[in-house]
Design an enzyme around this catalytic site. Structure first.
Site, PDB file in Angstrom:
ATOM      1  N   TYR A  93      47.225  67.184   8.718  1.00  9.93           N
ATOM      2  CA  TYR A  93      45.931  67.743   8.109  1.00  9.93           C
ATOM      3  C   TYR A  93      44.945  68.982   7.261  1.00  9.93           C
ATOM      4  O   TYR A  93      44.334  69.070   7.434  1.00  9.93           O
ATOM      5  CB  TYR A  93      44.778  67.876   9.721  1.00  9.93           C
TER       6      TYR A  93
ATOM      7  N   GLN B 138      39.304  86.726  20.614  1.00  7.68           N
ATOM      8  CA  GLN B 138      39.094  85.573  20.673  1.00  7.68           C
ATOM      9  C   GLN B 138      39.812  84.561  22.227  1.00  7.68           C
ATOM     10  O   GLN B 138      39.482  83.547  22.250  1.00  7.68           O
ATOM     11  CB  GLN B 138      39.517  84.569  19.482  1.00  7.68           C
TER      12      GLN B 138
ATOM     13  N   TYR C 219      36.779  84.770   3.121  1.00  4.32           N
ATOM     14  CA  TYR C 219      35.261  85.057   3.691  1.00  4.32           C
ATOM     15  C   TYR C 219      35.112  85.925   2.343  1.00  4.32           C
ATOM     16  O   TYR C 219      33.979  86.113   2.133  1.00  4.32           O
ATOM     17  CB  TYR C 219      36.108  86.121   4.515  1.00  4.32           C
TER      18      TYR C 219
ATOM     19  N   HIS D 299      42.430  83.119  16.960  1.00  2.00           N
ATOM     20  CA  HIS D 299      42.389  81.277  17.271  1.00  2.00           C
ATOM     21  C   HIS D 299      43.595  80.756  17.788  1.00  2.00           C
ATOM     22  O   HIS D 299      44.463  80.322  17.713  1.00  2.00           O
ATOM     23  CB  HIS D 299      42.991  81.199  15.231  1.00  2.00           C
TER      24      HIS D 299
END
Length: 374
Positions: free
Chosen positions: A250, A104, A261, A166
């Site tokens: 958060y 990624q 998953y 990520h």
């Protein structure tokens, strides 16, 4: 099925006003913390004219307009392309640092300084090979012709990770500094630790500090009325829209509106807990958010003024959110048949450029039509 070539006009059906956007059954059974936190009412459909703006890009990731009408577009493999005002690919920009294009990672976001006409600065994020693994880095350099000169890193994430997951990341230059968003690098616990992983960061022109904590993978960020808003990937469900505030947490991976998953609980299997901020809005099932923009309050297409436009990688679309008094009151799905949408850019004429996440990809231009246009 939408066929590209000449411009086409079509209506994107979002459903009847008051009904929810069609999106399938949720993965988790959590109740929202307040009305409108998820599955907002479907907005009236928007008619848009669709055309291909540019062709032949390899997994484009980020786009930034230049004052002269040209665009900078990153390709994840490590190339920064220069695009003309009429969509011609002019060639690559030289002067980039070594980029570790791993999973990624790669060459990610790009943005230009608000004072570009004076300082010529281009900001970008990328994955960088460092001792111990790979790190997200943010850098800037001066654009001279088709080259970046004086390139310097302004941030290198630590600790380095072996993972290629990520990275985040968006960068928004503002007031001599820049917002930088990051991901948890595939290890959720790192987002709760004292580091720069899974955080929103503020670069003040000289150093980077942590603004907010507990984020999974923020791939979208935008300023609306001067305030920073972000969108981040959840796991199986639980994608989030947040307005990060300084010093707040958060929650990832202690709380989440999604599940793993494999169907197992995230953390303690809770979505709300003391000490953690809940999202302004969340999606279950996910939209897999990429980049985002706030449609200008004085934008040419009046019905979209102040709305968020958000890229969806899965199932693929452009998602429009209507904002009133800091809450989401409506949602619309557009471009549901063009594939994975990675990023978008609102143009001065009110149209939107949309980057498709694919090899040999197009940049699509959409122009909303009808309704009240000033």
């Amino acid at each position: 099925m939408l066929r590209f070539g000449a411009s086409v006009v079509f209506a994107v059906t979002a459903g009847l006003a008051g009904a929810q956007v069609e999106q399938g059954a949720p993965n988790a059974t959590f109740e929202p913390a307040f009305a409108g936190q998820t599955r907002a009412a479907a907005l009236p459909e928007t008619q848009v004219e669709v055309s291909v703006f540019a062709r032949g890009l390899d997994f484009p990731w980020g786009i930034a307009p230049l004052p002269d009408g040209r665009f900078l577009v990153t390709e994840k493999g490590g190339t920064l392309q220069l695009i003309s005002a009429d969509g011609a690919v002019l060639g690559s920009v030289s002067g980039l640092p070594a980029i570790e294009a791993i999973r990624q990672g790669g060459l990610l976001d790009v943005a230009v300084s608000p004072d570009f006409a004076r300082d010529g600065l281009v900001y970008f994020t990328y994955s960088k090979a460092v001792q111990g693994g790979v790190a997200l880095a943010a850098a800037r350099g001066v654009l001279q012709g088709d080259a970046l000169v004086g390139v310097e890193d302004i941030f290198v994430q630590s600790p380095a990770q072996q993972s290629g997951q990520h990275f985040g990341s968006r960068i928004i230059p503002v007031n001599g500094g820049a917002w930088i968003t990051t991901g948890d690098r595939g290890t959720g616990a790192l987002a709760q630790q004292d580091n720069t992983i899974g955080k929103v960061l503020w670069f003040d022109g000289t150093s980077v500090t942590v603004w907010s904590t507990g984020h999974r993978n923020i791939q979208g960020a935008a300023l609306r009325d001067g305030a920073l808003w972000t969108v981040e990937h959840g796991p199986r469900g639980g994608d989030e829209l947040n307005r990060p505030e300084q010093g707040l947490n958060y929650g990832w991976p202690v709380v989440s509106y999604g599940i793993n998953y494999n169907g197992a609980d995230i953390g303690g299997g809770i979505a709300v807990a003391d000490g953690f901020e809940g999202p302004v809005y969340y999606w279950d099932p996910v939209i897999a958010p990429g980049g985002m923009a706030a449609y200008p309050g004085d934008g040419a297409f009046a019905p979209w003024r102040g709305d968020f436009l958000i890229s969806s990688l899965n199932p693929g679309a452009m998602v429009r959110l209507k904002v009133e008094q800091g809450r989401i009151v409506g949602e619309e799905r557009l471009l549901t048949d063009v594939g994975r949408v990675r990023d978008l850019e609102v143009l001065p004429d009110g149209s939107v450029l949309v980057l498709i996440d694919a090899p040999d990809a197009n940049i699509v231009r959409i122009q909303p039509i009808g309704g009240a246009v000033d």
